[in-house]
Design a protein around this motif. Sequence first.
Motif, PDB file in Angstrom:
ATOM      1  N   VAL A   9       1.217  16.303  10.817  1.00 56.44           N
ATOM      2  CA  VAL A   9       1.495  15.258  11.800  1.00 56.44           C
ATOM      3  C   VAL A   9       1.635  13.939  11.044  1.00 56.44           C
ATOM      4  N   ASN A  35       4.459  12.510  15.904  1.00 52.01           N
ATOM      5  CA  ASN A  35       3.499  11.682  16.637  1.00 52.01           C
ATOM      6  C   ASN A  35       2.369  12.563  17.156  1.00 52.01           C
ATOM      7  N   ALA A  36       1.290  11.924  17.590  1.00 51.69           N
ATOM      8  CA  ALA A  36       0.096  12.658  17.985  1.00 51.69           C
ATOM      9  C   ALA A  36       0.325  13.549  19.202  1.00 51.69           C
ATOM     10  N   LEU A  53      -3.225  15.417   8.981  1.00 53.36           N
ATOM     11  CA  LEU A  53      -3.064  14.391  10.006  1.00 53.36           C
ATOM     12  C   LEU A  53      -3.031  12.993   9.396  1.00 53.36           C
ATOM     13  N   ASN A  61      -3.094   6.962  17.314  1.00 46.71           N
ATOM     14  CA  ASN A  61      -3.162   7.091  15.865  1.00 46.71           C
ATOM     15  C   ASN A  61      -3.917   8.370  15.459  1.00 46.71           C
ATOM     16  N   GLY A  62      -3.974   8.595  14.163  1.00 48.85           N
ATOM     17  CA  GLY A  62      -4.584   9.824  13.673  1.00 48.85           C
ATOM     18  C   GLY A  62      -6.057   9.944  13.976  1.00 48.85           C
ATOM     19  N   MET A  65      -6.331  11.002  17.526  1.00 50.02           N
ATOM     20  CA  MET A  65      -5.931  12.402  17.667  1.00 50.02           C
ATOM     21  C   MET A  65      -7.021  13.332  17.148  1.00 50.02           C
ATOM     22  N   CYS A  66      -7.616  12.971  16.015  1.00 47.97           N
ATOM     23  CA  CYS A  66      -8.703  13.780  15.461  1.00 47.97           C
ATOM     24  C   CYS A  66      -9.859  13.885  16.449  1.00 47.97           C
TER      25      CYS A  66
END
Length: 236
Positions: A9, A35-36, A53, A61-62, A65-66
Amino acid sequence: MAETSILVVDDEQEIADLVEIYLVSDGYKVFKANNAQEGLEILDKEDIQLCLLDIMMPGMNGLEMCKKIRETNNIPIIMLTAKSAEIDKVVGLEIGADDYITKPYSFRELLARIRAVLRRNQMVAESGEAADDDIPLVCGDISMRIGQHEVTVRGENVFFPLKEFELLEYLMQNKGRVMTRHQLIDRIWGSDYVGDTKTLDVHVKRVRAKIEEDPGHPKYLTTVRGLGYKIDTPSE
């Protein structure tokens, strides 16, 4: 044997394409998202074994998302980012990333990190299959069932991402014994781990936040200065 699938990603298409070339040449199957949201949709549809990621993406943002992934999924996550400050690494680890690589990085290092994370994940899966699901590990008000990946703290079910679960499991398997930092890193991240040792401290902090009534003054998971950590039933 089925191919190992990796989700990349990253909103920088050229970087994602280059990562794909190296991963495919090493035998991996690659899915890409720029994108996420697209990445989360792929995770819902495909059998992904690891996620690479990027942190700096528009929209979600990453890091966000995480955190979203960790609400329901223990898939290994390696963060890819141009940020190198210590605080950025700590934030990524605190929300559930398994490893962290700062751009620019060598693809040899990236492949080594991927192999180490996947190998450790496989070992955990195999040990879970071999565990006796009916015999919990118990330490005071903390109880965990390895096979079911379940932890109960003072009667409440508490979710533990994979690395936190592994750390708590290993400490509880060695209740009352001091585990050195080297022992813990080797066991949880593998003897070939090449990442920042700050990772262990971050994970200990996260485990304490979930098992201790007062994480600032821990009674279960204590630090043995100059040696490492141990977990034990608090003395009355």
